[in-house]
Design an enzyme around this catalytic site. Structure first.
Site, PDB file in Angstrom:
ATOM      1  N   GLU A  80      -9.981 -11.164  -6.358  1.00  0.00           N
ATOM      2  CA  GLU A  80      -9.027  -9.960  -6.264  1.00  0.00           C
ATOM      3  C   GLU A  80      -8.212  -9.924  -7.429  1.00  0.00           C
ATOM      4  O   GLU A  80      -7.857  -9.148  -8.037  1.00  0.00           O
ATOM      5  CB  GLU A  80      -8.358  -9.909  -4.871  1.00  0.00           C
ATOM      6  CG  GLU A  80      -9.327  -9.685  -3.799  1.00  0.00           C
ATOM      7  CD  GLU A  80      -8.978  -9.703  -2.562  1.00  0.00           C
ATOM      8  OE1 GLU A  80      -9.651  -9.095  -1.578  1.00  0.00           O
ATOM      9  OE2 GLU A  80      -7.618  -9.701  -2.313  1.00  0.00           O
ATOM     10  N   HIS A 139      -1.810  -5.492   1.818  1.00  0.00           N
ATOM     11  CA  HIS A 139      -3.007  -6.074   1.657  1.00  0.00           C
ATOM     12  C   HIS A 139      -2.743  -7.678   1.142  1.00  0.00           C
ATOM     13  O   HIS A 139      -1.935  -7.745   0.409  1.00  0.00           O
ATOM     14  CB  HIS A 139      -3.831  -5.498   0.705  1.00  0.00           C
ATOM     15  CG  HIS A 139      -5.120  -6.316   0.404  1.00  0.00           C
ATOM     16  ND1 HIS A 139      -6.112  -6.528   1.019  1.00  0.00           N
ATOM     17  CD2 HIS A 139      -5.428  -7.295  -0.694  1.00  0.00           C
ATOM     18  CE1 HIS A 139      -7.071  -7.114   0.633  1.00  0.00           C
ATOM     19  NE2 HIS A 139      -6.812  -7.796  -0.427  1.00  0.00           N
ATOM     20  N   TYR A 174     -12.529  -2.382  -1.852  1.00  0.00           N
ATOM     21  CA  TYR A 174     -12.919  -2.437  -0.404  1.00  0.00           C
ATOM     22  C   TYR A 174     -14.170  -2.250  -0.267  1.00  0.00           C
ATOM     23  O   TYR A 174     -14.807  -1.845   0.811  1.00  0.00           O
ATOM     24  CB  TYR A 174     -12.063  -1.233   0.198  1.00  0.00           C
ATOM     25  CG  TYR A 174     -10.753  -1.657   0.522  1.00  0.00           C
ATOM     26  CD1 TYR A 174     -10.431  -2.560   1.389  1.00  0.00           C
ATOM     27  CD2 TYR A 174      -9.763  -0.511  -0.126  1.00  0.00           C
ATOM     28  CE1 TYR A 174      -9.008  -2.797   1.585  1.00  0.00           C
ATOM     29  CE2 TYR A 174      -8.480  -0.918   0.262  1.00  0.00           C
ATOM     30  CZ  TYR A 174      -8.107  -1.971   1.330  1.00  0.00           C
ATOM     31  OH  TYR A 174      -6.744  -2.177   1.669  1.00  0.00           O
ATOM     32  N   ASN A 210      -1.086  -0.177   7.848  1.00  0.00           N
ATOM     33  CA  ASN A 210      -0.541  -1.227   7.955  1.00  0.00           C
ATOM     34  C   ASN A 210       0.249  -2.169   6.703  1.00  0.00           C
ATOM     35  O   ASN A 210       0.258  -3.212   6.617  1.00  0.00           O
ATOM     36  CB  ASN A 210      -1.456  -2.409   8.488  1.00  0.00           C
ATOM     37  CG  ASN A 210      -2.914  -2.527   7.512  1.00  0.00           C
ATOM     38  OD1 ASN A 210      -2.778  -1.875   6.457  1.00  0.00           O
ATOM     39  ND2 ASN A 210      -3.804  -3.368   8.174  1.00  0.00           N
ATOM     40  N   LYS A 226       0.800  -1.078   0.015  1.00  0.00           N
ATOM     41  CA  LYS A 226      -0.038   0.233   0.133  1.00  0.00           C
ATOM     42  C   LYS A 226       0.932   1.188   0.037  1.00  0.00           C
ATOM     43  O   LYS A 226       2.124   1.154  -0.054  1.00  0.00           O
ATOM     44  CB  LYS A 226      -1.014  -0.127   1.131  1.00  0.00           C
ATOM     45  CG  LYS A 226      -1.860  -1.275   1.204  1.00  0.00           C
ATOM     46  CD  LYS A 226      -2.912  -1.199   2.037  1.00  0.00           C
ATOM     47  CE  LYS A 226      -2.960  -1.524   3.497  1.00  0.00           C
ATOM     48  NZ  LYS A 226      -3.975  -2.060   4.165  1.00  0.00           N
TER      49      LYS A 226
HETATM   50  P1  DAT Z   1      -7.088  -6.713   6.156  1.00  0.00           P
HETATM   51  O1  DAT Z   1      -6.178  -5.697   5.438  1.00  0.00           O
HETATM   52  O2  DAT Z   1      -6.013  -7.409   7.325  1.00  0.00           O
HETATM   53  O3  DAT Z   1      -7.715  -7.787   5.396  1.00  0.00           O
HETATM   54  P2  DAT Z   1      -9.760  -5.732   6.779  1.00  0.00           P
HETATM   55  O4  DAT Z   1     -10.010  -6.507   5.210  1.00  0.00           O
HETATM   56  O5  DAT Z   1     -10.291  -6.134   7.847  1.00  0.00           O
HETATM   57  O6  DAT Z   1      -8.166  -6.058   7.120  1.00  0.00           O
HETATM   58  O7  DAT Z   1      -9.622  -4.383   6.544  1.00  0.00           O
HETATM   59  C1  DAT Z   1      -9.216  -3.628   5.320  1.00  0.00           C
HETATM   60  C2  DAT Z   1      -8.168  -2.509   5.966  1.00  0.00           C
HETATM   61  O8  DAT Z   1      -9.119  -1.568   6.428  1.00  0.00           O
HETATM   62  C3  DAT Z   1      -7.195  -2.759   7.006  1.00  0.00           C
HETATM   63  O9  DAT Z   1      -6.067  -3.246   6.392  1.00  0.00           O
HETATM   64  C4  DAT Z   1      -6.817  -1.582   7.237  1.00  0.00           C
HETATM   65  C5  DAT Z   1      -8.469  -0.896   7.496  1.00  0.00           C
HETATM   66  N1  DAT Z   1      -9.117  -1.145   8.734  1.00  0.00           N
HETATM   67  C6  DAT Z   1      -9.624  -2.028   9.149  1.00  0.00           C
HETATM   68  N2  DAT Z   1     -10.095  -2.090  10.415  1.00  0.00           N
HETATM   69  C7  DAT Z   1      -9.877  -0.862  10.618  1.00  0.00           C
HETATM   70  C8  DAT Z   1     -10.372  -0.053  11.624  1.00  0.00           C
HETATM   71  N3  DAT Z   1     -11.078  -0.526  12.946  1.00  0.00           N
HETATM   72  N4  DAT Z   1      -9.865   1.473  11.922  1.00  0.00           N
HETATM   73  C9  DAT Z   1      -9.146   1.861  10.897  1.00  0.00           C
HETATM   74  N5  DAT Z   1      -8.757   1.043   9.852  1.00  0.00           N
HETATM   75  C10 DAT Z   1      -9.417  -0.127   9.714  1.00  0.00           C
HETATM   76 MG    MG Z   2      -9.181  -7.815   4.182  1.00  0.00          MG
END
Ligand code: DAT
Ligand code: MG
Length: 149
Positions: A126, A115, A49, A112, A9
Site C-alpha cells: 500500500e 484506513h 480496495y 469509520n 478518509k
Molecule cells: P478495515 O478498514 O478495518 O481494514 P476492511 O478492510 O475489512 O476493514 O474493509 C474496508 C472498508 O470497507 C472498511 O473500513 C469499511 C468498509 N466495510 C467493510 N465491511 C463492511 C460492511 N460489512 N458494510 C459496509 N462497509 C464495510
Molecule cells: Mg482493510
C-alpha cells in the site's frame, strides 16, 4: 523500520479530524514518513480496495473514498502495523475499543474515518501504491531512542 499506510478518509477530513488523527499517532510515538492531501481517482480506489471487489459494500466503498479528498500518510515504528490498527480500532466502530479513534469518533462501518494497513506485507504494497519512493522521507528524531528501544 516497519511502515504502514494511513488514510484519513473523506468523512475524517470533512469532520476536521486530520489534526486529531495525526496527533494521536504522534503521541503514540510513531514517526511520520510521508503525507499528501489528494482527491482519490477511480483507478486508485479500485486498486486499493481490490480485495473487496464483489462484496455487497464494494460499490459504496468506492463511492465513499472517491467522494471528497483524503489525507494519505506513511507512518513507521516498531510494530507500526499492529500499533496503528489498534489506535484506529476495529472496523465496526461499535466493536472498537474505547479510546480508539473509531470508537471515539464514529458510529457506522461505512463511515469509520480511517484506513490502516492490516499486515506488514500489505503495508509495503500500500505504501508503494500511494507514494513514490522519493516522497518517503528517511529521517530520525532526537527523541527516537526514548521511544524505540
Ligand atoms: P478495515 O478498514 O478495518 O481494514 P476492511 O478492510 O475489512 O476493514 O474493509 C474496508 C472498508 O470497507 C472498511 O473500513 C469499511 C468498509 N466495510 C467493510 N465491511 C463492511 C460492511 N460489512 N458494510 C459496509 N462497509 C464495510
Ligand atoms: Mg482493510
Amino acid at each position: 523500520m516497519e511502515q504502514t499506510l494511513v488514510l484519513i478518509k473523506p468523512d475524517g477530513v470533512q469532520r476536521g479530524l486530520i489534526g486529531e488523527v495525526i496527533s494521536r499517532l504522534e503521541r503514540r510515538g510513531l514517526r511520520i514518513v510521508a503525507a499528501k492531501f489528494l482527491a482519490v481517482d477511480q483507478k486508485l480506489a479500485e486498486t486499493h480496495y481490490a480485495i473487496h471487489e464483489g462484496k455487497p459494500f464494494y460499490e459504496g466503498l468506492i463511492r465513499y473514498i472517491t467522494s471528497a479528498p483524503v489525507m494519505a500518510m506513511v507512518w513507521e515504528g516498531p510494530n507500526a502495523v499492529q500499533a496503528v490498527r489498534q489506535t484506529m480500532g476495529s472496523t465496526r466502530p461499535t466493536e472498537a475499543q474505547p479510546g480508539s479513534i473509531r470508537h471515539d469518533f464514529a458510529l457506522e462501518v461505512g463511515r469509520n474515518l480511517t484506513h490502516a494497513s492490516d499486515s506488514v506485507e500489505n503495508g509495503v504494497e500500500e505504501v508503494n501504491l500511494w507514494f513514490n519512493t522519493e516522497e518517503l522521507v528517511n529521517w530520525a528524531r532526537s527523541i527516537d531512542p526514548w521511544v524505540f528501544e
